[in-house]
Design a protein around this motif. Sequence first.
Motif, mmCIF file in Angstrom:
data_model
loop_
_atom_site.group_PDB
_atom_site.id
_atom_site.type_symbol
_atom_site.label_atom_id
_atom_site.label_comp_id
_atom_site.label_asym_id
_atom_site.label_seq_id
_atom_site.Cartn_x
_atom_site.Cartn_y
_atom_site.Cartn_z
ATOM 1 N N TRP A 139 0.828 -1.206 0.000
ATOM 2 C CA TRP A 139 0.000 0.000 0.000
ATOM 3 C C TRP A 139 0.863 1.258 0.000
ATOM 4 O O TRP A 139 1.782 1.378 0.805
ATOM 5 N N PRO A 140 0.598 2.213 -0.895
ATOM 6 C CA PRO A 140 1.386 3.454 -0.906
ATOM 7 C C PRO A 140 0.990 4.370 0.243
ATOM 8 O O PRO A 140 -0.152 4.322 0.724
ATOM 9 N N SER A 141 1.918 5.205 0.665
ATOM 10 C CA SER A 141 1.592 6.230 1.652
ATOM 11 C C SER A 141 0.802 7.334 0.972
ATOM 12 O O SER A 141 0.819 7.452 -0.254
ATOM 13 N N PRO A 142 0.090 8.175 1.739
ATOM 14 C CA PRO A 142 -0.594 9.311 1.119
ATOM 15 C C PRO A 142 0.366 10.183 0.319
ATOM 16 O O PRO A 142 0.036 10.647 -0.772
ATOM 17 N N GLY A 143 1.581 10.391 0.861
ATOM 18 C CA GLY A 143 2.569 11.212 0.169
ATOM 19 C C GLY A 143 2.976 10.615 -1.167
ATOM 20 O O GLY A 143 3.136 11.336 -2.153
#
Length: 234
Positions: free
Chosen positions: A101-105
Amino acid sequence: MRDLISAIQHRDGSALARIAGDGPLPDERGVHEDVERLVDMLFANLKQLFPASVSTALKDPKNEDLAKKQWIAAFAENGITNREQLAAGMKHARASLSPFWPSPGQFIDWCREGELQKSGLPDADGLVAMVHTYCARRGYYDAPEAYPWEHPAHYWLITSLYSGMRANTWTEAELRKRAAAELALMAARINRGEEIPAPRAMLPQLGGKPLGQKEGLAKIAEIRKKFGIRGGRA
């Protein structure tokens, strides 16, 4: 998705506060539930692309709820305000080789990269490389505007960063951070249809900022007086 974007664009303080857990839930839950459903859809799509998240970061429903709140806040803080940006982010997500899962950034960077590509601009690393190339080759040209610029935007971006780098002795990390900020501003100008002017000679600069005509003439007069240079006829 339109309602989510509208909520972020208009910076609905009470709604964002409730979504982020900083305020009481409203009695009328219609709009709030619409926004939550849209975020649920975004997360559902991302789960398909990053299956490892289902058994790790988002395994606990409470963690997923907190993650959704943080993503909404991150979008609002970083100007992710239209469907084109989110579509660009999803395009990068689909191309990602990582199952995690990617970070929001990271997702926000993907959104911005898509916006830059649409505008014909490089990413931050590419722009920094262009600045270094300009530093190495600028001496071969009579003036900055004579340099072989590929796009008018490159001229304004690179000369501004070059001046700022010299005036403020930025580190490489500081230069990249500034490049990313300048690119975001330039992309927004291009995407709203603004015509970027062609390269042209600029007035003298002080501290990395262009001087106005009056200040520029005063600065020239000061230099002439200091070194005993007599002014010629205009």
